[in-house]
Design an enzyme around this catalytic site. Structure first.
Site, mmCIF file in Angstrom:
data_model
loop_
_atom_site.group_PDB
_atom_site.id
_atom_site.type_symbol
_atom_site.label_atom_id
_atom_site.label_comp_id
_atom_site.label_asym_id
_atom_site.label_seq_id
_atom_site.Cartn_x
_atom_site.Cartn_y
_atom_site.Cartn_z
ATOM 1 N N HIS A 44 33.017 7.500 41.828
ATOM 2 C CA HIS A 44 31.510 7.295 41.913
ATOM 3 C C HIS A 44 30.817 8.012 40.947
ATOM 4 O O HIS A 44 29.869 7.380 40.445
ATOM 5 C CB HIS A 44 31.353 7.747 43.419
ATOM 6 C CG HIS A 44 29.708 7.455 43.786
ATOM 7 N ND1 HIS A 44 29.315 6.184 44.036
ATOM 8 C CD2 HIS A 44 28.624 8.154 43.460
ATOM 9 C CE1 HIS A 44 28.023 6.358 44.130
ATOM 10 N NE2 HIS A 44 27.613 7.428 43.936
ATOM 11 N N CYS B 250 15.061 9.218 40.697
ATOM 12 C CA CYS B 250 14.150 8.173 41.310
ATOM 13 C C CYS B 250 14.922 7.101 42.180
ATOM 14 O O CYS B 250 14.623 6.710 43.121
ATOM 15 C CB CYS B 250 12.880 7.478 40.660
ATOM 16 S SG CYS B 250 13.675 6.778 39.374
#
Lengths: 263, 433
Positions: free
Chosen positions: B102, B48
């Protein structure tokens, strides 16, 4: 007295005390598991120390202060380990482990004492008195420790500051161990006082002695009696009961150790 | 082999944009993505809060174009992302070391909206498994993701980033466990209703809460909530009887004056023989009189207390991020070393191939001009081979040595650039005639 094994016991308890302190200071709750594990090892080594002591020829006097302190420390560790199996009490090791270390360390430093005439003339009563009173001292010591942590933890939750900063046991578990240790400890202390009276009667003919140890112990016994009546009879709250347990243990410690050192 | 990551997250894209690119089943898309020549391996992470694609590709630029087109043509539900300038601003791109770092930050929950939240690691694992199941994940990304998982585990174990709860509901549940040893024999009373109290009750129930009673002004609402939580429904006028039987009280009900005052709790405590009561008051205005907290065995927390505790925990987590970042950097460097070692072999091979091609061509050219016998030709051949070998020996040795050090990747890149190993032009270019 076998000093080597008591020194080893003290070393193991010291390791447990360091782990328990780290667990609270860092905080690193996992270190509490280490502390409990090391305490198990310490209790086993401590038992071996007593066994070796028992096999000495002639056996050393069991009524000496070093032995009483060592026995009380061992019983306190055993009671703590038993309690920690049933409730989230591992963090209580932060008080139990250093106390056990001090008990074993003091014993390892003490020179073997000669048995008193009284102990030699009435070994059954003297041994019963030492075992029961040491048990009472141990349990009431755990009750005092749990009481101290209860007061600290209660204050933190009430003040709503830094929750979780110290990984202390839940209040309910601390209160429960406090109640059990107080009840059983008081029973053992009462039996210890009773056997002490019988020991005095057997050796001196009377029921009481002007010994400061006996008087201070009676004061501590009275404090615990009032405490238990207040808790179970008048429904006193857990916090006040915890405070009383701390105060009661301070007096009892003075009666057993303080008087012994001063006289 | 190049690593590339393209994506958007809660910081770069609003929810409306993120939900346009969210994918439920990532496998069909991944299948298409690795079907072409531009990308060899790919993993698509869709939660989400983020949509990211990590891929391994032989060349960077074609992979960049392919990933961008994949976002625009395959992922966008609206189908006109190419004309949407918001997408340019929302997408970020990392290559090689940047992509590794990342991904490690994402898996370790440093990049999450709620730093330290535990769900992201499970989501990244699910994404990886989905890519493996459809054949889109090869050896390089497998190694990368396994390293990301171990990094996340290290961050969790060596920092306190995930230790303290940061939601009001979880703070309330943790407080309950600081007061009670366990909740297996405890009863909760829910007075009124509200999202936060219900979340807190749900959390407490997951901790093992034994009994739930619900009191509400509206009997139907009480019955509905009781049905949902498996408890019993009660009217508000039953509160005096319910309070002594409750260990945890959660309140969130409308009204100008406190519904429960000091006297109500005094009576309850007397009946409970001073057993503690934990009160969570989410009501605004408050449903429980503040002086109730002065009672020895009542622990009252209102919404401000819980929010302050949650904020303090969140601040504590942010402080841990510095340590976590250092761990991630350390692990990223380890992965770089592994990647560099992996890349040294093809670089050395390319270097030798290129030198050999040049040697052969020049040899053939010169032999055609000279009139040499077979023995002489062999001697010249051996001579050129020896010269090339001696010239290549130092750089090849350095490449082997450097490949297992931190700067290995940079050394390999420099070597490839200096010797033109990635240039497809003629080897004769620049040769002296």
């Amino acid at each position: 007295m076998n000093l080597d094994l008591h020194a080893w016991t003290a070393a193991v308890y010291l390791a447990a005390a360091l782990a328990a302190t780290l667990a609270v200071a860092l905080p690193a709750p996992r270190a509490n598991r280490w502390a409990v594990g090391i305490l198990v090892v310490g209790a086993a080594v401590h038992a071996l120390a007593f066994l070796q002591l028992h096999r000495q020829e002639p056996p050393p006097p069991l009524t000496g202060l070093p032995f009483v302190v060592s026995l009380a420390a061992w019983m306190a560790v055993l009671f703590f380990l038993g309690a920690a199996r049933f409730a989230r009490l591992a963090a209580l090791a932060v008080l139990v482990a250093p106390a056990a270390f001090l008990g074993a360390f003091a014993t390892s430093l003490a020179a073997p004492a000669a048995a008193s005439l009284a102990a030699r003339t009435s070994p059954a009563w003297s041994h019963a008195h030492v075992l029961l009173a040491s048990g009472g001292l141990a349990l009431l010591g755990v009750a005092g420790g749990a009481g101290l942590l209860y007061v600290v933890h209660h204050g933190r939750i009430k003040a709503k500051r830094g929750l979780g900063g110290l990984p202390l046991p839940p209040l309910e578990a601390l209160d429960r161990v406090n109640v059990v240790a107080l009840s059983v400890g008081f029973l053992l202390l009462s039996l210890g006082v009773l056997t002490g009276v019988m020991w005095v009667r057997a050796t001196q003919g009377g029921f009481w002695t002007s010994d400061p140890h006996a008087s201070a112990t009676l004061v501590a016994w009275a404090i615990y009696a009032v405490l238990l009546v207040a808790r179970f009879g008048a429904g006193q709250g857990a916090r006040r009961s915890a405070l009383s347990a701390v105060a009661g243990f301070a007096v009892l410690l003075f009666a057993v150790v303080g008087v012994g050192l001063l006289t | 082999m190049k690593l590339l990551l393209l994506g958007m997250n809660h910081r770069t894209a609003p929810l409306a944009l993120r939900e346009r690119f969210a994918v439920e089943d990532v496998r069909p898309g991944l299948g298409k993505l690795v079907a072409g020549d531009e990308i060899d391996e790919a993993v698509l992470i869709s939660t989400c809060n983020r949509v990211e694609i990590v891929c391994a590709a032989p060349r960077l630029e074609p992979a960049q174009l392919r990933l961008r087109s994949f976002f625009e043509r395959e992922l966008d539900r609206r189908g006109d992302a190419a004309r949407d300038p918001a997408l340019d601003a929302a997408l970020y791109e990392y290559a090689d070391t940047g992509a590794v770092r990342h991904l490690f930050r994402v898996a370790s929950s440093i990049d999450s909206m709620v730093v330290g939240e535990p769900q992201i690691l499970g989501q990244v694992k699910d994404s990886y498994r989905a890519a493996v199941s459809c054949g889109a994940c090869g050896p390089l990304l497998t190694r990368l993701f396994q390293h990301a998982f171990s990094t996340a585990k290290r961050v969790k174990n060596e920092t306190r980033i995930a230790e303290r709860p940061v939601s009001v509901a979880r703070v309330a549940a943790e407080l309950a466990t600081e007061i009670f040893d366990h909740l297996r024999d405890k009863a909760a009373l829910l007075v009124g209703a509200g999202e936060m109290t219900e979340l807190a009750l749900e959390r407490l129930r997951s901790e093992g809460l034994a009994r739930i009673r619900v009191a509400n002004r509206t009997p139907a609402r009480a019955a509905e909530l009781a049905g949902r939580f498996g408890g019993s429904a009660h009217a508000l006028d039953e509160l005096p009887a319910l309070l002594p039987r409750s260990d945890v009280v959660l309140t969130s009900i409308g009204g100008d004056a406190p519904l429960l005052d000091r006297d109500a709790f005094l009576r309850a405590l007397a009946q409970r023989r001073n057993r503690p009561i934990f009160v969570i008051d989410i009501g605004v205005p408050r449903n429980v009189a503040p002086e109730v907290n002065e009672l020895e065995n009542v622990y009252l927390y209102d919404i401000d207390d819980l929010s302050a505790a949650a904020a303090a925990n969140a601040e504590g987590r942010r402080r841990e991020v510095v340590t976590a970042e250092a761990l991630v950097l350390e692990e990223q460097q380890r992965f770089d070393v592994w990647l560099a070692a992996l890349s040294a072999v093809p670089t050395i091979r390319d270097l030798r191939d290129r030198a050999e091609r040049i040697r052969r061509r020049e040899l053939e050219r010169q032999l055609a001009r000279l009139d040499l016998g077979p023995e002489q030709q062999e001697a010249v051949d051996a001579l050129t081979r020896a010269i090339v070998n001696k010239l290549l020996h130092p750089p090849v040795s350095r490449l082997r040595d450097q490949s297992d050090r931190e700067q290995g990747l940079a050394t390999l890149e420099t070597a490839r650039a200096l010797f033109g190993l990635d240039e497809s032009g003629d080897d004769e270019e620049g040769d002296e005639r």
